[in-house]
Design an enzyme around this catalytic site. Sequence first.
Site, PDB file in Angstrom:
ATOM      1  N   HIS A  98      21.315  95.659 -39.590  1.00 50.93           N
ATOM      2  CA  HIS A  98      20.718  94.774 -38.578  1.00 50.93           C
ATOM      3  C   HIS A  98      21.199  93.340 -38.856  1.00 50.93           C
ATOM      4  O   HIS A  98      20.427  92.497 -39.295  1.00 50.93           O
ATOM      5  CB  HIS A  98      19.196  94.821 -38.642  1.00 50.93           C
ATOM      6  CG  HIS A  98      18.585  96.119 -38.240  1.00 50.93           C
ATOM      7  ND1 HIS A  98      18.118  96.362 -36.963  1.00 50.93           N
ATOM      8  CD2 HIS A  98      18.369  97.254 -38.948  1.00 50.93           C
ATOM      9  CE1 HIS A  98      17.627  97.596 -36.905  1.00 50.93           C
ATOM     10  NE2 HIS A  98      17.771  98.159 -38.095  1.00 50.93           N
ATOM     11  N   GLU A 115       9.521 106.118 -38.374  1.00 50.02           N
ATOM     12  CA  GLU A 115       9.518 105.241 -39.552  1.00 50.02           C
ATOM     13  C   GLU A 115       8.056 104.985 -39.952  1.00 50.02           C
ATOM     14  O   GLU A 115       7.538 103.875 -39.853  1.00 50.02           O
ATOM     15  CB  GLU A 115      10.247 103.934 -39.248  1.00 50.02           C
ATOM     16  CG  GLU A 115      10.575 103.128 -40.488  1.00 50.02           C
ATOM     17  CD  GLU A 115      11.414 101.902 -40.203  1.00 50.02           C
ATOM     18  OE1 GLU A 115      11.640 101.133 -41.151  1.00 50.02           O
ATOM     19  OE2 GLU A 115      11.851 101.707 -39.049  1.00 50.02           O
ATOM     20  N   LYS A 143      19.390  90.227 -37.398  1.00 52.28           N
ATOM     21  CA  LYS A 143      18.171  89.783 -38.069  1.00 52.28           C
ATOM     22  C   LYS A 143      18.449  89.132 -39.426  1.00 52.28           C
ATOM     23  O   LYS A 143      17.590  88.447 -39.987  1.00 52.28           O
ATOM     24  CB  LYS A 143      17.231  90.966 -38.323  1.00 52.28           C
ATOM     25  CG  LYS A 143      16.616  91.627 -37.108  1.00 52.28           C
ATOM     26  CD  LYS A 143      15.649  92.715 -37.572  1.00 52.28           C
ATOM     27  CE  LYS A 143      14.936  93.395 -36.421  1.00 52.28           C
ATOM     28  NZ  LYS A 143      15.833  94.269 -35.644  1.00 52.28           N
ATOM     29  N   HIS A 192      15.976 105.001 -33.959  1.00 50.56           N
ATOM     30  CA  HIS A 192      15.060 104.838 -35.080  1.00 50.56           C
ATOM     31  C   HIS A 192      13.903 105.806 -34.820  1.00 50.56           C
ATOM     32  O   HIS A 192      13.237 105.701 -33.784  1.00 50.56           O
ATOM     33  CB  HIS A 192      14.492 103.420 -35.136  1.00 50.56           C
ATOM     34  CG  HIS A 192      15.441 102.389 -35.659  1.00 50.56           C
ATOM     35  ND1 HIS A 192      16.661 102.137 -35.095  1.00 50.56           N
ATOM     36  CD2 HIS A 192      15.316 101.523 -36.717  1.00 50.56           C
ATOM     37  CE1 HIS A 192      17.263 101.164 -35.770  1.00 50.56           C
ATOM     38  NE2 HIS A 192      16.476 100.782 -36.757  1.00 50.56           N
ATOM     39  N   ASP A 209      20.631  99.084 -43.972  1.00 47.16           N
ATOM     40  CA  ASP A 209      19.527  98.674 -43.116  1.00 47.16           C
ATOM     41  C   ASP A 209      19.393  97.152 -43.124  1.00 47.16           C
ATOM     42  O   ASP A 209      20.367  96.445 -42.989  1.00 47.16           O
ATOM     43  CB  ASP A 209      18.230  99.368 -43.514  1.00 47.16           C
ATOM     44  CG  ASP A 209      17.230  99.476 -42.352  1.00 47.16           C
ATOM     45  OD1 ASP A 209      17.613  99.226 -41.206  1.00 47.16           O
ATOM     46  OD2 ASP A 209      16.070  99.816 -42.599  1.00 47.16           O
ATOM     47  N   ASN A 210      18.207  96.631 -43.303  1.00 52.24           N
ATOM     48  CA  ASN A 210      17.964  95.193 -43.166  1.00 52.24           C
ATOM     49  C   ASN A 210      18.372  94.423 -44.415  1.00 52.24           C
ATOM     50  O   ASN A 210      18.401  94.965 -45.525  1.00 52.24           O
ATOM     51  CB  ASN A 210      16.489  94.937 -42.865  1.00 52.24           C
ATOM     52  CG  ASN A 210      16.058  95.584 -41.566  1.00 52.24           C
ATOM     53  OD1 ASN A 210      15.923  96.792 -41.485  1.00 52.24           O
ATOM     54  ND2 ASN A 210      15.859  94.779 -40.541  1.00 52.24           N
ATOM     55  N   HIS A 212      24.262 101.792 -40.656  1.00 58.57           N
ATOM     56  CA  HIS A 212      22.975 101.386 -40.076  1.00 58.57           C
ATOM     57  C   HIS A 212      22.569 100.067 -40.711  1.00 58.57           C
ATOM     58  O   HIS A 212      22.101 100.023 -41.846  1.00 58.57           O
ATOM     59  CB  HIS A 212      21.916 102.466 -40.341  1.00 58.57           C
ATOM     60  CG  HIS A 212      20.578 102.169 -39.734  1.00 58.57           C
ATOM     61  ND1 HIS A 212      19.940 103.036 -38.868  1.00 58.57           N
ATOM     62  CD2 HIS A 212      19.728 101.117 -39.873  1.00 58.57           C
ATOM     63  CE1 HIS A 212      18.764 102.537 -38.510  1.00 58.57           C
ATOM     64  NE2 HIS A 212      18.619 101.365 -39.111  1.00 58.57           N
TER      65      HIS A 212
END
Length: 440
Positions: A79, A230, A82, A227, A327-328, A77
Amino acid sequence: MSRMETTWITNVRLPVVLLENSTELDLETTDSDGLIAADLRIEGERIAEITSAAARPGCNVIDQRGGMVLPCFVDMHTHIDKGHIWPRKSNSDGTFDGALAAVIEDRSAHWGAEDVRRRMDFSLRCAYAHGTAALRTHLDSSDPQHKISWPLFAEIRREWAGRIDLQAVSILGIDRFLEGFGPELADQVAKSGGILGAVTFMMPELDEALDIIFQLAIERGLDLDFHSDETADPESRSLRQVAEAAIRNDFTGRIVCGHCCSIANQPADEAEACLDLLLEAGIAVVSLPMCNMYLQDRAGQQTPHWRGVTLLREMRDWGIPVAVASDNTRDPFYGYGDLDGLEVLREAVRILQLDCPVGEWVSAMTRWPADIIGRPDLGRLSVGGTADLVLFDGRNYSELLSRPESNRQVIRDGRIIDRSLPDYRELDDLMSAKSLKGAA
């Protein structure tokens, strides 16, 4: 190390929970960390033997001096579309809403094909150097961004074949599926060999929207990845509604739900009822501990009162497949990170208290996510399996999880790779650009 020669990696410590086809080892010699002393024989691209430690005279040998060896990481997972926009678009207040607004503004202004390509490639070079073999990324897919990012992803996946196995998931608000956009997006996802996904949140028409996305996935043979919840709000129960929709629609594909924060703040009976539904629906859950701790319970300058993560231990005990992921990375949702699987594992153990003992939880960044995303050939140490390995100095979990292990060695297809990380300066021109959207 030449790919064609026989090489022994000696004096290693291996997690027993990640071993397959290793009948030569005496598992009674496993230590309190669940580690066992062994040697690995590499033939070409494959692990040819996992056997008890012994002297190997006259062989090409890498002596690990008791250091741990793990399979390459599976980061399920992320991104990367981004990634690394923080220098030009930071999060002014550190909140989820602030992150969302910042990304929407940056996407509108800058996310042409060249901008997205360079940042994605930068992210993948980081992940590869740290020892990641497979990565799933969510792609912002609101119109018209889906026309840019999905064809671009297909190109990048081809370019990275053999280094990182790439998967992609659409991400946009679940409400968009009530507006007639779903079929176009689902066709784009299917054409690109992707996974259909959305952000679920509480709204009156949520069940209707979920039925639409489930039917689109069924018609096109797509898996789903959401998602969900959250938020710290215990009234947010969209995770439960996803499970109910899966059961209602007789969905037989794979389903993943990420984040799932609010369940940790719900009464025990409600949370347990949701876990029962997740198990019945066959839903896997991935926790993103670094990003969730960064965003959740942030209010002004006060100290947060909870860690923002889901009930990962309870889900594991329930029989629900679980994992952790990055994640990010250096964007408004999380201003740090480098797609380093060891960092994710280290911080997950600390934030989620996955120790005492840590034992099986090394699987949360290796074997378990590999199984969840349909790659059971990855994330384990298997005789006959591909020699995709990460070699560390740490001889036990206390040592491994206490330092960054910046001098680790990464072996891919039986050969030591160059672990040079890309310089942030490579992206300086993107960060100062007024707009690259027109380059799409």
